[in-house]
Scaffold this motif. Structure first.
Motif, short mmCIF file in Angstrom:
data_model
loop_
_atom_site.label_atom_id
_atom_site.label_comp_id
_atom_site.label_asym_id
_atom_site.label_seq_id
_atom_site.Cartn_x
_atom_site.Cartn_y
_atom_site.Cartn_z
N UNK A 19 -79.94 -51.49 54.33
CA UNK A 19 -80.60 -51.37 55.63
C UNK A 19 -81.07 -49.95 55.91
N UNK A 20 -80.26 -48.95 55.51
CA UNK A 20 -80.53 -47.57 55.92
C UNK A 20 -80.82 -46.61 54.78
N UNK A 31 -65.45 -43.58 59.57
CA UNK A 31 -66.79 -43.18 60.02
C UNK A 31 -67.26 -44.05 61.18
N UNK A 32 -67.92 -43.41 62.15
CA UNK A 32 -68.53 -44.18 63.23
C UNK A 32 -69.96 -44.52 62.84
N UNK A 33 -70.41 -45.68 63.29
CA UNK A 33 -71.75 -46.13 62.93
C UNK A 33 -72.83 -45.22 63.51
N UNK A 39 -76.63 -44.80 62.59
CA UNK A 39 -77.18 -46.15 62.61
C UNK A 39 -77.51 -46.51 64.05
N UNK A 40 -78.76 -46.90 64.31
CA UNK A 40 -79.16 -47.25 65.68
C UNK A 40 -78.80 -48.71 65.97
N UNK A 41 -78.98 -49.11 67.24
CA UNK A 41 -78.55 -50.44 67.66
C UNK A 41 -79.33 -51.55 66.96
N UNK A 42 -80.60 -51.33 66.69
CA UNK A 42 -81.40 -52.35 66.01
C UNK A 42 -80.89 -52.55 64.58
N UNK A 47 -77.44 -55.35 60.42
CA UNK A 47 -76.25 -55.25 59.58
C UNK A 47 -75.26 -56.36 59.95
N UNK A 48 -75.09 -56.61 61.25
CA UNK A 48 -74.16 -57.65 61.70
C UNK A 48 -74.60 -59.03 61.21
#
Length: 82
Positions: A19-20, A31-33, A39-42, A47-48
């Protein structure tokens, strides 16, 4: 099939890489997203959805915002398996 924490972490790392473009080694439990992995919300929603398909679990949209760290996501996926 129930996945182990290590298998979930490795799978998430692959998804995040696709994705990134982030290296899979960068995806670690502490690590925090948003802050650490940028990583942005979109992207997080994508990813989810991909994680749902990969691990055969359901991650409701309202739960995604509660997944702050990689460990949160691993724990959520592990507990959602049954």
């Amino acid at each position: 099939m129930a996945y182990t924490d290590d298998e979930i972490l490795a799978g998430l790392a692959e998804i995040i890489n696709e994705e990134t473009g982030l290296e899979t080694d960068a995806v670690q439990l502490d690590k925090t997203f948003t802050d650490d992995l940028d990583i942005d919300s979109l992207s997080m929603m994508t990813i989810a959805v991909t994680a749902e398909e990969k691990f055969g679990v359901k991650i409701p949209d309202e739960e995604v915002k509660n997944l702050v760290t990689v460990n949160d996501a691993v724990t959520y996926i592990k507990n959602a398996q049954s």
